[in-house]
Write an enzyme that holds these catalytic residues in place. Structure first.
Site, PDB file in Angstrom:
ATOM      1  CB  CYS A   1      -0.981  -0.049   1.169  1.00  0.00           C
ATOM      2  SG  CYS A   1      -2.409   1.038   0.967  1.00  0.00           S
TER       3      CYS A   1
ATOM      4  CG  HIS B   1      -3.539  -3.498   2.958  1.00  0.00           C
ATOM      5  ND1 HIS B   1      -2.596  -3.421   3.958  1.00  0.00           N
ATOM      6  CD2 HIS B   1      -3.929  -2.227   2.718  1.00  0.00           C
ATOM      7  CE1 HIS B   1      -2.435  -2.174   4.319  1.00  0.00           C
ATOM      8  NE2 HIS B   1      -3.229  -1.423   3.579  1.00  0.00           N
TER       9      HIS B   1
ATOM     10  CD  GLU C   1      -2.609  -7.236   4.990  1.00  0.00           C
ATOM     11  OE1 GLU C   1      -2.758  -6.156   5.580  1.00  0.00           O
ATOM     12  OE2 GLU C   1      -1.940  -7.350   3.938  1.00  0.00           O
TER      13      GLU C   1
END
EC number: 4.3.2.10
Length: 209
Positions: free
Chosen positions: A80, A184, A186
């Site tokens: 990011c 992101h 995750e």
């Protein structure tokens, strides 16, 4: 694998730390370069404004540490804002010099018929496959939330883009052991987790394999 997360005060580290632990990584969270050097790979997270992040990195002596990672052959993943910091400079808030590890600048999306920020699920189109990625899955959707993007980039450093408005938004970028993801991983469903898993598993393989 031991992964060091750079804790410089500009990121929600919990989600990525938990994701790494689920991948059986030993996680070191620190703002001390000497401690982070115990890691086999480094992760640079980031949420917030570019100039604030660079000021903190510079204050803590972390900028020089990050810039030294390629010569130490330590893989780096910027996520990011962490990806944006890898570029030469940014116009966010005020002109600010970046880490200069990738070619290009960070600029705000131009006003148009599309919404800013670029927010939501979008499909990654791979123009080349990173050396650490075994294969590209059929569903490459990941979740974006950003108002600034990398421009004037080197096409050899762009692995995947997402189409938004009239832009091909750099989504996965890199050069050598340096990797950046504008999203992101995750928080990006199955494919995001797969990318993170692949990076962890393969990033230390020979670049020339």
């Amino acid at each position: 694998m031991i992964i060091g997360i750079i804790d410089y005060g500009m990121g929600n580290l919990f989600s990525v730390e938990q994701a790494l632990k689920k991948l059986d990584c030993t996680v070191i969270v620190s703002d001390d370069p000497a401690v982070l050097l115990e890691a086999e790979g480094i992760l640079l997270p980031g949420v917030g404004a570019f100039p604030d992040a660079m000021e903190l990195l510079n204050q803590k002596g972390l900028s020089a540490f990050i810039q030294s990672l390629p010569e130490k052959n330590i893989p780096l993943l910027g996520i990011c804002l962490g990806m944006q910091l890898l570029y030469e400079d940014s116009s966010e808030v005020k002109p600010t010099k970046g880490l200069g590890l990738l070619t290009g600048q960070i600029r705000r999306f131009e006003k148009g018929t599309y919404r800013i920020p670029h927010m939501g699920w979008n499909r990654l189109e791979f123009s080349r496959v990173p050396y650490w990625l075994d294969e590209v899955l059929s569903d490459t959707h990941v979740y974006f939330v950003h108002s600034f993007l990398a421009v004037n980039t080197d096409e050899q450093e762009i692995w995947a883009t997402a189409s938004y408005g009239n832009h091909d938004v750099p989504g996965v970028v890199g050069n050598g052991l340096i990797t950046g993801m504008q999203f992101h991983p995750e928080k990006s469903g199955d494919f995001g987790h797969y990318l993170l898993e692949q990076w962890i598993a393969n990033v230390r393989r020979n670049l020339n394999d």
